[in-house]
Design an enzyme around this catalytic site. Structure first.
Site, PDB file in Angstrom:
ATOM      1  N   GLY A 122      34.205  17.671  58.328  1.00  0.00           N
ATOM      2  CA  GLY A 122      33.088  17.789  57.404  1.00  0.00           C
ATOM      3  C   GLY A 122      31.775  17.899  58.153  1.00  0.00           C
ATOM      4  O   GLY A 122      30.976  16.955  58.154  1.00  0.00           O
ATOM      5  N   GLU A 239      36.212  20.984  71.098  1.00  0.00           N
ATOM      6  CA  GLU A 239      36.490  22.152  70.272  1.00  0.00           C
ATOM      7  C   GLU A 239      36.268  23.441  71.056  1.00  0.00           C
ATOM      8  O   GLU A 239      37.043  24.392  70.943  1.00  0.00           O
ATOM      9  CB  GLU A 239      35.591  22.134  69.032  1.00  0.00           C
TER      10      GLU A 239
END
Length: 377
Positions: A122, A239
């Site tokens: 989120g 990431e």
């Protein structure tokens, strides 16, 4: 810098390769793309298989070199992708391992490793665009809870997630990078509405998430209040640094398949196409070496991947798009048929210069943090 396997790494590679050869033929077929409960069960089942074999914690506890070997070998063998486990294994899990308390690590990490819980991300918001720090989802303290209101978009796997790594603004009066906090939000909390989003490729692995006074325990905060931007940079370093490694191997495999298809359908006779395939081969080989270098640097520094991951992510995003544009040229008119190999991949490749930080953001990071150029006004 020596990028070859050490004797210990070579032994790990051989053992993993042998195990994959035995276990992969026994796995059940993958569910259809629209069956997300089935895909969740399939992905968690694969994670449990890794856990039982002793490979589950390779993303967190193993050295960067071993992690790279694991990603390389599983992709080459055609093992299942992490799928719904993506955020938990490659984003939230490593972040909690690096920044969480002992109690937080004990609560959240084992269920991810055992294939029992799924996480979603989120971070992005409708009005923030590429400026992640411009987020406006608010959280205010009420006793032992934060009360959260706002909305998120492009929330990966929200429809099947148990937890969400959530960025919120806890001090609206602070400079925008200093008033952010990183929370772990249970997805079954009252006040959460999830609406799946269908992509250009027809998949629905993303969702909008609306938060209406959702209560999140203060104990679920990772890092200090208003220190969430620093914690987020740890998340993004994983990431951008290693999360796409397996995809480089996959792209190199696709490149070989494209060359075979071009020979079969006669397009190999086009010298311009052959030059493009050759340039792509050189580019992906260079990206693989860059990955090895980034991993070696992280191993030497004893921390998460550094800003070199932005260089990798920037170039890989473009190279992936070039690969599937070339695939369209190889396929010719068949490039309009979604049932043909590589066509849906071409559509999904369009998102890679946006996902995990747009290419514009990556260029700013490279310019400011690597080249030392002044910040833009």
């Amino acid at each position: 810098m020596d990028l070859s396997d050490s004797p210990e790494d070579a032994e790990f590679r051989a053992r993993l390769r042998e195990w994959l050869g035995k276990v992969l033929p026994t796995l059940p077929p993958k569910p259809s793309p629209d069956d997300w409960p089935g895909r969740r069960a399939h992905d968690l089942g694969w994670q449990r298989t890794l856990y039982d074999a002793g490979y589950a914690d390779v993303h967190w506890q193993a050295s960067p070199a071993v992690r790279l070997i694991f990603l390389e070998e599983t992709e080459r063998a055609g093992a299942p992708y992490v799928g719904a486990n993506f955020v938990g294994l490659l984003h939230a899990g490593p972040t909690i391992a690096a920044e969480g308390t002992a109690a937080q690590r004990a609560r959240w990490l084992p269920p991810v490793l055992r294939g029992e819980e799924v996480w979603c991300q989120g971070f992005s918001e409708p009005d923030a665009g590429s400026d992640l720090a411009a987020l406006r989802t608010r959280a205010w303290r009420d006793g032992d809870d934060y009360v959260v209101s706002g909305s998120k978009i492009w929330t990966s796997h929200a429809e099947v997630a148990d937890w969400c790594e959530l960025l919120v603004r806890t001090d609206p009066g602070a400079p925008k990078h200093r008033g952010i906090t990183w929370l772990a939000m249970p997805m079954d909390a009252p006040g959460i509405t999830v609406r799946p989003l269908r992509t250009l490729a027809g998949s629905a692995e993303f969702a909008e998430v609306f938060l209406d006074e959702v209560r999140v325990p203060v104990a679920n905060r990772v890092g200090e209040e208003n220190d969430g931007w620093r914690v987020t940079m740890v998340t993004l370093s994983f990431e951008r640094g290693t999360a796409f490694v397996g995809e480089v191997v996959a792209c190199r495999r696709v490149l070989g398949e494209l060359a075979l298809e071009a020979r079969r359908n006669g397009r190999w006779d086009d010298p311009a196409l052959r030059r493009r395939l050759g340039a792509l081969d050189a580019g992906f080989r260079a990206l693989w070496r860059l990955t090895q270098w980034n991993v070696s640097e992280a191993e030497a520094a004893g921390g998460p991947p550094g800003i070199g991951g932005s260089v990798f992510k920037l170039r890989y995003s473009q190279a992936r798009q070039e690969l599937y544009d070339t695939a369209a040229d190889v396929l010719g008119d068949a490039a309009l048929d979604l049932d043909r190999p590589w066509v849906a991949d071409r559509l999904s490749s369009l998102s890679y210069t946006i996902a995990a930080g747009t290419s514009q953001i990556q260029r700013n990071i490279v310019a400011e943090r690597i080249l030392g150029l002044p910040k833009g006004r």
